[in-house]
Structure formats: structure tokens, C-alpha cells
Scaffold this motif. Sequence first.
Motif, PDB file in Angstrom:
ATOM      1  N   ASN A 157       1.012   4.185  -2.873  1.00 35.18           N
ATOM      2  CA  ASN A 157       0.965   5.632  -2.638  1.00 35.18           C
ATOM      3  C   ASN A 157       2.130   6.342  -3.318  1.00 35.18           C
ATOM      4  OD1 ASN A 157      -1.404   5.880  -1.284  1.00 35.18           O
ATOM      5  ND2 ASN A 157      -0.511   6.005   0.757  1.00 35.18           N
ATOM      6  N   GLU A 171       0.846  -1.209   0.000  1.00 36.95           N
ATOM      7  CA  GLU A 171       0.000   0.000   0.000  1.00 36.95           C
ATOM      8  C   GLU A 171       0.880   1.258   0.000  1.00 36.95           C
ATOM      9  OE1 GLU A 171      -3.569  -0.249   0.383  1.00 36.95           O
ATOM     10  OE2 GLU A 171      -3.794   1.915   0.246  1.00 36.95           O
ATOM     11  N   GLN A 179       1.274   6.513  -6.918  1.00 37.40           N
ATOM     12  CA  GLN A 179       0.146   7.398  -7.233  1.00 37.40           C
ATOM     13  C   GLN A 179       0.404   8.864  -6.943  1.00 37.40           C
ATOM     14  OE1 GLN A 179      -3.115   5.744  -5.013  1.00 37.40           O
ATOM     15  NE2 GLN A 179      -3.788   4.476  -6.723  1.00 37.40           N
ATOM     16  N   HIS A 180       1.117   9.134  -5.842  1.00 38.30           N
ATOM     17  CA  HIS A 180       1.167  10.525  -5.367  1.00 38.30           C
ATOM     18  C   HIS A 180       2.550  11.174  -5.314  1.00 38.30           C
ATOM     19  CE1 HIS A 180      -2.903   9.634  -4.033  1.00 38.30           C
ATOM     20  NE2 HIS A 180      -2.476   8.720  -3.191  1.00 38.30           N
ATOM     21  N   GLY A 234      -6.387   5.044   2.916  1.00 42.03           N
ATOM     22  CA  GLY A 234      -5.210   4.192   2.730  1.00 42.03           C
ATOM     23  C   GLY A 234      -4.306   4.193   3.950  1.00 42.03           C
TER      24      GLY A 234
END
Length: 355
Positions: free
Chosen positions: A271, A267, A274-275, A314
Motif C-alpha cells: 500500500n 501488504e 502503491q498509494h 486490502g
Amino acid sequence: MASGGLLSAVAGSIPVVVFELDPAGVILSSTGSGRAPLRSRESNPVGRSVFALYADAPEVLTAVRRALAGEAFVATSRVSTPSGERTFETTYEPSFGSLSGELTRVIGVALDVTVREQARLEAVRSIALLRALAGRAQSEREAERTRVARDLHDDLGQVLTALRFDARYLRRRAGGLDLLDPGILDRRLEEFDTLAARALQNVRDLAANLRPPELDELGLSGALREVARRFEERTGVACEVESTLSCSAEALLVADHATAAFRIVQEALTNVAQHADASSVAVRLSRGRKGVDIVVTDDGKGFEPEKVRCGALGLIGMTERARVWGGELSVIASSGWGTRVGISLPFGDPSAPSQ
Ligand SMILES: Nc1ncnc2c1ncn2[C@@H]1O[C@H](COP(=O)(O)OP(=O)(O)O)[C@@H](O)[C@H]1O
Ligand SMILES: [Mg+2]
């Protein structure tokens, strides 16, 4: 101890304000240790109108009006002070002249319930959060089931249909095998074999997605190296895994805790992808105080944790996953300085039943 002394000792130890109002709402007296936080707004309230002093506290004014109209009741009201908002639970008790029957004064006992109120709000927030997490777990499970059903139907279903087709063909021809061209038979059997191999691979992929087999085969650090390799392939972001954990220490980590660690790191890497806009990320495993410590550090743009939108589950899910097994999660991030996610998980009790 005399009863007066006892009363003032009690009044001194609980945060209460005892006050008297005249029929116009002028404060005749006000005392008690609950006054401490109010002192900064009104050092000496005696002789002043409650309507002027509490003009900014509508709940107080409404309650005082009811009390001055002769009603006895308990009301909760919030009052702002320079050191923060306080919540009082106040009992209003009007007194009436014995002859005239007219209101002579109102006695109020206000208990400062700020701490209790904060605990209540905290509990309300926690329940909302738990509901959101349960909802997410539910939809993740549904998404997983949908994916498994689709894979079963599309991939495995097609291969098995083709296998049946081939098997039927061979059966139909089996009666006249000697008539059958051996070349055709061989090709059909080869096709049969290829299809069976594909079906087997599909089953393996399905199972691997449901539970990463590397975790059982390679242990946590080995499995994370696999995850890192796939992450690099997918994102183009360099991802190194470093472990100073000995094999024997790693073996102490029970399966549930290893799975939790694995999923949390997955996870965290999601992240990053994605970010973070990062160029590299490092996953470091070491022996912690009670078990295993893992740190995932990226050199991306970072973020302000206190500004994260409330629907983002998340990081909360990661924290809860760690807590379920007695672990902890910390996030250190600030804009422009990358992000560091720290995970600590105890080794766990090998005799406890796996969930
Ligand atoms: N490694 C990271 N780098 C930059 N920002 C991050 C990182 N991890 C989390 N964030 C920020 O924290 C927010 C919350 O993350 P998360 O709780 O996982 O929710 P989501 O990924 O669904 O937005 C993200 O929207 C993002 O702004
Ligand atoms: Mg996320």
C-alpha cells in the motif's frame, strides 16, 4: 399487581406505541414508551391527521390506507426523526360497528425494532464482506497457481528439456567414449552441471515464493528486514526495521501468527508503494500486551479511511488475517499526515495444530 398495572409496566419497558385512528385517519390516542424518539416530530399528535403528520413516511401512509380500508395486517415502516431513522413493526387492527358493520376505528400497536433492524443490516453487510473476501482469496489462489504453473512450465520445463537433450547425447556417445574428444565430454558435463544448478535454483525460488524461507530461518524481524531491503531496492523508498523484541519473545510467536504478521506487513508496504507517495517508512516490532506489536508508519500523503471505496479489500483482508489469530489491526491516517498501521498478534498456543 393488578392486570392494568402489569400491562402498563410491560408497555413501559418495551418500546411500543399503542394508537387509535378514526375512519378519516385522525389520531384519537397515542401512548407508550416507544413514543420517546417520536416526540421531537410530534409532541401532541392527538386530534391531528396521520396523513399530515406522516406525509414524509410513505410506508406509514400506505399501511394506514390499507387499515382504513378494513384490512388487519402487520407492516414494517421507517420513520425519520431528528435523532435518526426508526423502524417500526406495526400491527393494524380495524374495528367495525356491530350493527352497521362499518369501520369505527383502527387500533395500532407499533413495536420499535430499530436495534434489531440495525443488527440485521449489519449481518447482511458482514455476509457481503465475507463473500467478497472469500472471492478475493479464491482469485489470489488461482493467480498463485497460474504463476507456479507458468514458472514450472517455462523455467523448469526448459532446463529439464535441455538436461535430457545433453543426457541423450552423452548416452549416444557412451558406446564410443574412447572416440569422444575429452574436451567435448568435459564441456557437455559442465553444461549438464550448470543446467542442473539452474533447475535447483528455480525450485528454490518457487518454494521461496510459496513460503518465505526467511521466516523459518531468520525469525520474524529478520524476515521483515529482508522484505524491507527488497522494498527499498524496488521502490527507492527508505525502509527501516527496528525491533525491541528479544529472541526468546520472538521464538514464542507460533508459525501461523508469524506468517500472518509477515503477510500483513508485506501488504502494508505494498500500500505504501502503491498509494502513499512516501519518502520513508518504518517498521517497528515490540513486545505487546499478549504477544507482538508491529507498527508500520509512512510519511506519505495519508488518506481518509472513511472515504475508502467499498471494493478495496486490502485493509479489510489485513484486519481479517489478524482477527483469525486473535489479533487486531488499527489504521490511523488523515490526508497529508501519513499513515500508521498497528498490528497486535498474540504469541499463540504452540500445542494447537497448525492450519
Ligand atoms: N499507506 C497508505 N498511504 C496512502 N493511502 C493509503 C495507504 N494505505 C491505504 N491507502 C488508501 O486506502 C485505500 C484502500 O487500501 P486497500 O484496502 O489496501 O485497497 P487497494 O490497495 O486495493 O486500493 C487505497 O486505495 C488508498 O487510497
Ligand atoms: Mg492495497
